[in-house]
Design an enzyme around this catalytic site. Sequence first.
Site, PDB file in Angstrom:
ATOM      1  NE  ARG A  51      -6.279   1.716  -2.115  1.00 16.38           N
ATOM      2  CZ  ARG A  51      -5.628   2.421  -1.208  1.00 16.38           C
ATOM      3  NH1 ARG A  51      -4.896   3.465  -1.597  1.00 16.38           N
ATOM      4  NH2 ARG A  51      -5.677   2.105   0.071  1.00 16.38           N
ATOM      5  CE  LYS A  78     -12.493   7.447  -1.748  1.00 16.67           C
ATOM      6  NZ  LYS A  78     -11.852   8.783  -1.792  1.00 16.67           N
ATOM      7  N   GLY A  99      -5.003  -2.761   5.636  1.00 17.14           N
ATOM      8  CA  GLY A  99      -4.010  -1.953   6.334  1.00 17.14           C
ATOM      9  C   GLY A  99      -4.340  -0.484   6.390  1.00 17.14           C
ATOM     10  CE1 TYR A 100      -7.430   0.875   2.340  1.00 11.89           C
ATOM     11  CE2 TYR A 100      -9.295  -0.350   3.244  1.00 11.89           C
ATOM     12  CZ  TYR A 100      -8.526   0.044   2.162  1.00 11.89           C
ATOM     13  OH  TYR A 100      -8.857  -0.385   0.905  1.00 11.89           O
ATOM     14  CG  HIS A 142       6.459   5.777   7.172  1.00 19.70           C
ATOM     15  ND1 HIS A 142       5.766   5.027   6.255  1.00 19.70           N
ATOM     16  CD2 HIS A 142       6.261   7.079   6.817  1.00 19.70           C
ATOM     17  CE1 HIS A 142       5.186   5.829   5.381  1.00 19.70           C
ATOM     18  NE2 HIS A 142       5.470   7.076   5.705  1.00 19.70           N
ATOM     19  CG  ASP A 184       7.297  -1.636   7.489  1.00 19.54           C
ATOM     20  OD1 ASP A 184       6.648  -1.066   8.373  1.00 19.54           O
ATOM     21  OD2 ASP A 184       7.665  -1.069   6.445  1.00 19.54           O
TER      22      ASP A 184
END
Length: 419
Positions: A51, A78, A99-100, A142, A184
């Site tokens: 990003r 965007k 991973g959204y 998390h 994770d």
Amino acid sequence: MAPVGGSGVHGGGAGGPLAGVRVVELAGIGPGPFAAMLLGDLGADVVRVDRPEPSPLGIEPAYDIANRNKRSVVVDLKAPEGPGRVLDLVARADLLIEGYRPGVAERLGVGPDACLARNPALVYGRMTGWGQHGPLAARAGHDIGYTAVAGVLGLVAPTAAAPTAASPAAPDGPPALPANLLGDYAGGSLYLVVGLLAALHHARATGAGQVVDAAIVDGAAHLTAVLQGLLAGGRWQDRRGVNLLDGGAPFYAVYPAADGGHLAVGALEPQFYAEFARLLELGPDAPAQWDTARWPELRARIAARFATRNRTEWEAVFAGSDACVEPVLTMRQAHAHEHLAGRGTYVEVDGVTQPAPAPRFSATPGALRRPPARPGADTAEVARDWGVPSLAAEPAEQAEPAGPAEPTGPPGTPVPPTA
């Protein structure tokens, strides 16, 4: 990257069993980047779509090991041209990792439908904590919460500082926290990679891609398969710190030495236990290994013996034996351990010590080809190599600096920012 001999690390060039596989990684934190790193270690050409804004972790890119063996481009999803640029990459990719939270990629224009329309053979990997559906799918979370709900965190018993008959492993105390390794990375990243590679095999055989829904709760739960069978068969108590492999047995536990260091004991089989008892000098009157009624007494005797010498002295006592006793090392201590050094398990590259690629392959070894990618540093190179000129084009119009793509509540546990 400086060459490092004998450890699967070298400078340029391709290699590894996944050489030729193209991966698009939509930037995130936690298990998604680690999965992409593993694919890169095995030879895949990984392009990370960063990003415009800096990482929320604040990690210096040179030390962000999860970004090794990758190239980076910066795309503002965007901006009007952003989704199209990602789809141009997707058209030439084999795998994609995002991973959204559920629905975010779709709103950004890079969801599975849009991507598979451009590339029907694409394998679209979705890395989340809760999964794509279910009552908690839209919630933030998390590692600690995912493993808690999956029944995994509750298995991890803390070892008492000084084991006693009354408190061998604090079975009724709070569970210990194994960093964010079980959720994770074990339940998340590794299951995502298995899913991606299985679906890639199918896509190459049939030409049909698909979506891989990798949820940490699913993977973490899957890790308990053997213990679930023991539980159902009455061979495992649904409590921590009272079972054979969770610190409940005195011969499968951790003990402090006189200097505060710790020894890990795993003397399960009778022949290994006999060697352990001999070298520890438990004495002929010590309780028998499987006399469970006297386990508290046996634990106390073992603890008392370990308390008479420091850790390095005990290492010397057990060296070369099959007593199954090993020192509990810190990360820096592990770097220098003779066995790991002999195998090249850890390597130093550009001043950073890190694990070498794993597992190992006899014909197509993995390698560390590139240092951690710096955001946007490889845009022109990727545009050329992948044949995607739109990546190098100027934006159609200058957009305001974007914030995070969406308030996604990243699925992984972040590392605290460095000072």
